[in-house]
Design a protein around this motif. Structure first.
Motif, short mmCIF file in Angstrom:
data_model
loop_
_atom_site.label_atom_id
_atom_site.label_comp_id
_atom_site.label_asym_id
_atom_site.label_seq_id
_atom_site.Cartn_x
_atom_site.Cartn_y
_atom_site.Cartn_z
N VAL A 1 0.84 -1.20 0.00
CA VAL A 1 0.00 0.00 0.00
C VAL A 1 0.87 1.25 0.00
CG1 VAL A 1 -1.64 1.35 1.37
CG2 VAL A 1 -2.01 -1.09 1.05
N ARG A 2 1.93 1.24 0.82
CA ARG A 2 2.86 2.38 0.82
C ARG A 2 3.39 2.64 -0.59
NH1 ARG A 2 5.54 4.46 5.25
NH2 ARG A 2 7.49 4.61 4.08
N ARG A 3 3.87 1.58 -1.22
CA ARG A 3 4.45 1.71 -2.56
C ARG A 3 3.40 2.20 -3.55
NH1 ARG A 3 8.30 -1.55 -4.84
NH2 ARG A 3 9.23 -1.53 -2.75
N ASP A 4 2.19 1.65 -3.48
CA ASP A 4 1.13 2.07 -4.39
C ASP A 4 0.80 3.55 -4.21
OD1 ASP A 4 0.98 -0.48 -5.40
OD2 ASP A 4 -0.81 -1.05 -4.28
N VAL A 5 0.77 4.01 -2.96
CA VAL A 5 0.47 5.42 -2.70
C VAL A 5 1.55 6.31 -3.29
CG1 VAL A 5 0.32 7.17 -0.88
CG2 VAL A 5 -0.98 5.04 -0.67
N PHE A 6 2.82 5.97 -3.06
CA PHE A 6 3.91 6.78 -3.61
C PHE A 6 3.83 6.81 -5.14
CE2 PHE A 6 6.54 5.38 0.31
CZ PHE A 6 5.94 6.37 1.07
N THR A 7 3.54 5.66 -5.73
CA THR A 7 3.47 5.59 -7.19
C THR A 7 2.34 6.44 -7.73
OG1 THR A 7 4.39 3.34 -7.18
CG2 THR A 7 3.18 4.02 -9.15
N GLU A 8 1.17 6.35 -7.12
CA GLU A 8 0.01 7.10 -7.63
C GLU A 8 0.15 8.60 -7.41
OE1 GLU A 8 -2.20 5.94 -9.61
OE2 GLU A 8 -1.31 3.94 -9.45
N VAL A 9 0.74 9.00 -6.30
CA VAL A 9 0.97 10.43 -6.06
C VAL A 9 1.98 10.97 -7.08
CG1 VAL A 9 1.97 12.11 -4.46
CG2 VAL A 9 0.30 10.46 -3.63
N ALA A 10 3.02 10.17 -7.37
CA ALA A 10 3.98 10.58 -8.38
C ALA A 10 3.31 10.68 -9.75
CB ALA A 10 5.14 9.58 -8.44
N GLU B 1 1.10 13.91 -14.30
CA GLU B 1 0.04 14.03 -15.29
C GLU B 1 -0.70 15.36 -15.26
OE1 GLU B 1 -2.40 10.60 -14.74
OE2 GLU B 1 -0.97 9.24 -15.73
N GLY B 2 -0.65 16.09 -14.16
CA GLY B 2 -1.35 17.36 -14.14
C GLY B 2 -1.76 17.78 -12.76
N GLU B 3 -2.58 18.82 -12.68
CA GLU B 3 -2.95 19.40 -11.40
C GLU B 3 -4.46 19.52 -11.24
OE1 GLU B 3 -0.83 23.00 -10.80
OE2 GLU B 3 1.15 22.09 -10.97
N ASP B 4 -5.19 18.54 -11.74
CA ASP B 4 -6.63 18.50 -11.49
C ASP B 4 -6.82 17.82 -10.14
OD1 ASP B 4 -9.31 18.20 -11.36
OD2 ASP B 4 -9.54 17.11 -13.25
N TYR B 5 -6.89 18.63 -9.10
CA TYR B 5 -6.89 18.09 -7.74
C TYR B 5 -8.12 17.24 -7.44
CZ TYR B 5 -3.07 21.37 -7.16
OH TYR B 5 -1.89 22.04 -7.32
N GLN C 1 5.98 17.81 -4.56
CA GLN C 1 6.71 19.07 -4.68
C GLN C 1 7.94 18.93 -5.58
OE1 GLN C 1 5.53 17.83 -1.84
NE2 GLN C 1 4.01 19.38 -1.28
N LEU C 2 8.66 17.81 -5.43
CA LEU C 2 9.86 17.61 -6.23
C LEU C 2 9.53 17.49 -7.72
CD1 LEU C 2 12.83 16.99 -6.74
CD2 LEU C 2 12.37 14.61 -6.15
N ILE C 3 8.51 16.72 -8.04
CA ILE C 3 8.16 16.55 -9.45
C ILE C 3 7.74 17.88 -10.06
CG2 ILE C 3 6.46 15.49 -11.00
CD1 ILE C 3 6.58 13.00 -9.18
N ASN C 4 7.01 18.68 -9.31
CA ASN C 4 6.64 20.00 -9.81
C ASN C 4 7.85 20.90 -9.99
OD1 ASN C 4 3.53 20.70 -10.06
ND2 ASN C 4 3.73 19.22 -8.40
N GLU C 5 8.84 20.74 -9.11
CA GLU C 5 10.10 21.48 -9.27
C GLU C 5 10.77 21.09 -10.58
OE1 GLU C 5 12.59 24.23 -8.46
OE2 GLU C 5 11.87 23.55 -6.49
N MET C 6 10.82 19.80 -10.85
CA MET C 6 11.45 19.33 -12.08
C MET C 6 10.71 19.82 -13.33
SD MET C 6 12.48 15.40 -11.17
CE MET C 6 14.07 15.01 -10.44
N LYS C 7 9.40 19.90 -13.23
CA LYS C 7 8.59 20.32 -14.38
C LYS C 7 8.83 21.79 -14.73
CE LYS C 7 4.25 18.84 -14.29
NZ LYS C 7 2.94 18.42 -13.71
N LYS D 1 6.76 6.41 -13.75
CA LYS D 1 7.30 6.74 -15.07
C LYS D 1 7.56 5.51 -15.93
CE LYS D 1 8.89 10.35 -16.35
NZ LYS D 1 8.39 11.38 -17.27
N GLY D 2 7.33 4.32 -15.36
CA GLY D 2 7.54 3.10 -16.12
C GLY D 2 8.99 2.81 -16.42
N ILE D 3 9.88 3.26 -15.57
CA ILE D 3 11.32 3.06 -15.79
C ILE D 3 11.74 1.68 -15.29
CG2 ILE D 3 13.63 3.84 -15.11
CD1 ILE D 3 12.53 6.68 -15.03
#
Length: 514
Positions: free
Chosen positions: A13-22, A27-31, A221-227, A378-380
């Protein structure tokens, strides 16, 4: 007992949450779409792990908020998952303590400090449990020993004399694991954290068998920084070796991190080397003339615990910067407009990064587990990456910081290089309770002249809350990676002169890829 290294449903569940939040951040900011994530992680109509699928989704919802860096919602107030998200959310402003949080309705209200008789009881004729009880709390009911909890004073005598080990002591797992005695029970019997005592080691997270404790992350926050296109550089802690799979070499991991969008990747082992050199010099200059003993500084939870519970020893904790800060400071000097992300094994570094003296150097802190979520979003495929180059900065000593005893050993090796005749007795402790016992010995005058190493996590950094692999497996991998280093002693590092000469001349020799 820690569950770290066992891939339980909680870990999934932890891993799934991190993956889905990433994935959401990419994908965007439709909260409004945040509301869909619990249904994606917990699909269907029938509960799989708890008594209600609605409870499962509610708990996942709170985990999502923490993974977004947001605080938990109040149980008795209606609020959507996106409550509190605004322009500040993506600017790294909301990331603040408490980092370790208890999701109250996920807590099982575990019994704490309760003695009970199990079915193993044979109803023996001797009945020593009854004879030794000072409060007549033990009696025979239906041919088996029974303990009256109203009378029981928790002395444990009945447990100690039972010939069948049929009497057990029930304790709250998170409270047992907490070396700061920071976890108690609220009025409903649920776990609660005394944040005046908590040092954010995160050991309780790995110990809770109900997945009720979770930490905040900066994935969003990090992903948005990268974007935004800003130059983001990853510094990766020595404990990384083997965390992402046996076939994922350091060079493949670097390539995968570059694929995520990092501008470059730096091995924190170089900062560990510099920390080692400074601590060795501190020890030689201060022990025993100015200090009875000296303690290492690299684990923030250990050093905070020592200063909180033994304020008289404040000066005995080395003032050297931690490897995370050393490395980050050098990156910032090399790339003035960069953002630095520490990728490591623990929650403790998240707290350290909020310090005034640190936050100007370290912008983000992520764990290995959180970064794995980014890779999956990201499917890496890490094993399939074409290896990158230039991932060989640290010495064997710096890489050894990841395992218990590695820091002290590295410091002593440098001391021996400087003063071969100097004898340096060492003591080490991993786990805050053991660290406390070590300092009690020091307080009694039994560690004079010593170099003390403290680690909050049993086993060292390889046992941190944000690690992925079992501790023993990680320790073996680290030791192997340590042997492969071209240089073994910290003061042999090509960056050693940086401590003595912090001018611009070292830039040209620092071979981080441009």
């Amino acid at each position: 007992m820690s569950l770290k290294g066992i891939f339980t449903v909680i870990a999934k569940v932890r891993r799934d949450v991190f993956t889905e939040v990433a994935r959401f951040a990419y994908e965007g900011e439709d909260y409004n779409k945040l509301e869909e994530i619990p249904y994606k992680i917990v699909p269907g109509e029938v509960a799989q792990i708890r008594e209600s699928i609605f409870l499962e989704r509610a708990i996942v919802g709170e985990r999502i908020r923490l993974a977004m860096g947001l605080p938990l919602r109040k149980v008795n107030e209606h609020a959507p998952l996106s409550t509190g998200i605004d322009e500040h959310t993506v600017q790294n402003i909301i990331y603040k303590p408490p980092f370790v949080n208890i999701i109250k309705f996920a807590c099982n209200s575990c019994p704490d400090n309760v003695y009970k008789t199990t079915d193993i009881c044979r109803g023996c004729l001797a009945r020593p449990c009854i004879e030794v009880c000072p409060k007549n709390a033990v009696s025979m009911v239906n041919g088996k020993s029974f303990i009256d909890q109203e009378k029981c004073i928790k002395c444990g005598r009945c447990k100690n004399v039972c010939p069948y080990s049929a009497i057990v002591k029930l304790e709250r797992p998170c409270a047992v694991s907490c070396g700061m005695d920071a976890i108690k029970s609220d009025e409903l019997g649920r776990a609660t954290i005394d944040y005046d005592k908590c040092v954010s080691c995160g050991v309780c997270i790995s110990s809770c068998p109900f997945g009720a404790i979770a930490d905040k992350t900066q994935i969003f926050q990090l992903i948005n920084e990268m974007k935004t296109g800003n130059k983001v550089i990853a510094e990766i802690a020595p404990a990384f070796a083997g965390q992402f799979g046996p076939k994922v070499t350091p060079e493949k991991l670097k390539a995968a991190l570059l694929e995520l969008g990092f501008f470059d990747v730096v091995e924190v082992a170089i900062g560990a080397d510099l920390c080692t050199i400074e601590e060795a010099e501190d020890y030689l200059a201060k022990v025993p003339e100015k200090l009875d003993f000296m303690a290492t500084s690299c684990c923030p939870s250990w050093s905070v615990m020592a200063k909180k519970q033994f304020p008289e020893f404040k000066e005995n904790i080395s003032m050297a910067m931690t490897p995370m800060v050393f490395t980050a400071r050098f990156i910032k000097q090399r790339y003035e407009d960069s953002k630095v992300v520490f990728i490591g094994p623990c929650v403790s570094k998240k707290l350290e990064a909020t310090r005034k003296s640190v936050k100007s150097h370290v912008d983000y802190v992520l764990t290995f587990e959180e970064v794995m979520g980014m890779f999956e979003a990201k499917g890496i495929k890490l094993e399939e990456m074409e290896p990158a180059t230039n991932f060989n900065y640290g010495t064997g000593a710096g890489r050894g910081f990841a395992v218990s005893g590695g820091v002290a050993s590295a410091v002593v090796d440098v001391i021996k290089k400087i003063d071969p005749d100097r004898e340096v007795p060492i003591d080490k402790a991993d786990g805050l309770k053991e660290c406390r016992n070590m300092l009690l010995l020091a307080k009694a005058g039994k560690r004079n002249g010593y170099l003390l190493e403290g680690m909050a996590c049993p086993g060292g950094c390889v046992a941190g809350t944000g690690t992925i692999q079992p501790v023993n497996k990680s320790t073996a991998t680290i030791n192997n990676y340590k042997k492969k280093a071209e240089l073994q002693v910290a003061n042999e590092s090509k960056y050693a002169e940086v401590l003595a000469n912090l001018d611009d001349s070292w830039y040209d020799d620092w071979d981080i890829e441009k």
